[in-house]
Design a protein around this motif. Structure first.
Motif, PDB file in Angstrom:
ATOM      1  N   PRO A 179      -9.778  11.593  -5.173  1.00 14.86           N
ATOM      2  CA  PRO A 179      -9.824  11.565  -6.640  1.00 14.86           C
ATOM      3  C   PRO A 179     -10.354  12.859  -7.247  1.00 14.86           C
ATOM      4  CG  PRO A 179     -10.626   9.491  -5.753  1.00 14.86           C
ATOM      5  CD  PRO A 179     -10.488  10.429  -4.586  1.00 14.86           C
TER       6      PRO A 179
ATOM      7  N   TYR B 244       0.826  -1.202   0.000  1.00 15.17           N
ATOM      8  CA  TYR B 244       0.000   0.000   0.000  1.00 15.17           C
ATOM      9  C   TYR B 244       0.863   1.256   0.000  1.00 15.17           C
ATOM     10  CZ  TYR B 244      -3.499  -3.349   1.664  1.00 15.17           C
ATOM     11  OH  TYR B 244      -4.326  -4.437   1.795  1.00 15.17           O
TER      12      TYR B 244
ATOM     13  N   THR C  60      -0.900  -0.549  -4.149  1.00 19.95           N
ATOM     14  CA  THR C  60      -2.263  -0.012  -4.209  1.00 19.95           C
ATOM     15  C   THR C  60      -2.264   1.341  -3.523  1.00 19.95           C
ATOM     16  OG1 THR C  60      -3.283  -2.208  -4.166  1.00 19.95           O
ATOM     17  CG2 THR C  60      -4.642  -0.349  -3.459  1.00 19.95           C
TER      18      THR C  60
ATOM     19  N   ALA D 127      -6.656   3.942  -5.745  1.00 18.31           N
ATOM     20  CA  ALA D 127      -7.502   2.839  -6.204  1.00 18.31           C
ATOM     21  C   ALA D 127      -8.378   2.309  -5.082  1.00 18.31           C
ATOM     22  CB  ALA D 127      -6.634   1.710  -6.759  1.00 18.31           C
ATOM     23  N   LEU D 128      -7.990   2.612  -3.841  1.00 18.79           N
ATOM     24  CA  LEU D 128      -8.739   2.187  -2.662  1.00 18.79           C
ATOM     25  C   LEU D 128      -9.091   3.423  -1.856  1.00 18.79           C
ATOM     26  CD1 LEU D 128      -9.800  -0.076  -0.795  1.00 18.79           C
ATOM     27  CD2 LEU D 128      -7.503  -0.207   0.210  1.00 18.79           C
TER      28      LEU D 128
END
Length: 320
Positions: free
Chosen positions: A137, A108, A129, A169-170
């Motif tokens: 975002p 991560y 990730t 992405a998470l």
């Protein structure tokens, strides 16, 4: 072992870690960010927890964007990096340092918020990730073109080379727990404060709290979200169960929650002065020149950021 940020030519060498890191290599490398640039050294502050301490300066070609604090937590199966730095030069130096510290893959890369000094090195971790606040975002999409252009003017073409805005992405909507193998990280998304996408990380095992830019020490806090939101969340922030904090900027680590004292005092002074100016009918252009000035000698970069903070505070407080 100490973080070393000398302004001198490339230094080769290693600094030995202390006891408590037996599962890790016995030495941590001091990696040059670039020839003739700053050395990059990670310091172990708790078993399996490492930090790089940035300098309290504006991002410049001389410091190569390395102004924010960065973290690494190593578990039995994987590791996590907290923020990636202010250039790909720094991001790659970080990636190289991590490889020397541990063979656990970086599963991560956690971004504490949108600002370039914390995310411009993201592309140095293509297999990780990327994790961020639910609002990250949108914030990156709205600002990416501006960041890439304005910081090219500030840092120069060489340091902006290969920088890419890598979105998460998470996403963390409220709280999320990540497992590194026998080691859990607690992530928390906050309401608008420093930005509208502040995310913190708590390593449960060591009690280390990575506060991102919700905590500034020495470096004047910068306001890109909500002054009232930041002040209103101070009690919840102080209540985080931690032994030590890694602030976004400043001495790393430091005592918790004592690290909030100076920041809280500055916000109270800024809000008090702005409210008085509004009540007295002082126009914004004049109010921002004096609001918070009593704090000037207590902070680095005060003249660079205080009027901007006062402007944002005035716009928010006049509608209370």
């Amino acid at each position: 072992m100490r973080i070393d940020l000398p302004r001198r030519n490339f230094i080769k060498g290693f600094a030995c870690v202390g006891a408590g890191a037996a599962m890790l290599p016995c030495c941590l490398p001091r990696v040059a960010l670039a020839a003739g640039g700053l050395a990059f050294t990670m310091r172990e502050i708790a078993n399996g927890v490492f930090t790089f301490q940035g300098v309290n300066e504006l991002m410049t070609p001389v410091n190569q964007g390395a102004i924010a604090n960065i973290g690494l937590v190593v578990g039995n199966d994987a590791s996590a990096v907290i923020d990636s730095g202010g250039s790909m030069v720094e991001g790659q130096a970080l990636a190289n340092a991590v490889k020397e510290i541990t063979d656990r893959p970086v599963r991560y890369l956690i971004n504490t918020h949108m600002h370039p000094d914390h995310i411009f090195g993201n592309a140095a971790f293509p297999d990780a990730t990327v994790v961020g606040h639910r609002n990250l975002p949108g914030a990156l999409e709205a600002r990416s073109a501006f960041y890439l252009q304005s910081y090219r003017n500030q840092l120069g073409d060489a340091l902006m080379k290969d920088i890419a805005i890598v979105p998460p992405a998470l996403l963390v909507d409220d709280r999320l727990e990540l497992d590194l193998g026998g080691r859990r990280l607690e992530l928390r998304a906050w309401q608008p404060a420093h930005t509208d996408n502040d995310l913190t990380v708590r390593d449960i095992a060591s009690g280390t709290f990575f506060a991102g830019d919700l905590v500034f020490m020495g470096h004047l806090p910068t306001l890109d979200g909500s002054l009232l939101g930041w002040m209103h969340q101070m009690e919840a922030l102080a209540a985080v169960d931690a032994r030590r904090v890694v602030p976004g900027h400043g001495p790393s680590p430091t005592d918790w929650p004592a690290a909030l004292t100076a920041e809280r005092r500055y916000f109270e002074a800024l809000a008090r002065d702005v409210r008085k100016a509004i009540a007295d009918g002082v126009p914004l252009a004049e109010a921002v020149k004096t609001a918070g000035r009593g704090e000037r000698e207590r902070w680095a970069l005060f003249d660079d950021y205080n009027e901007r903070n006062a402007t944002a505070a005035f716009a928010e407080l006049e509608w209370e």
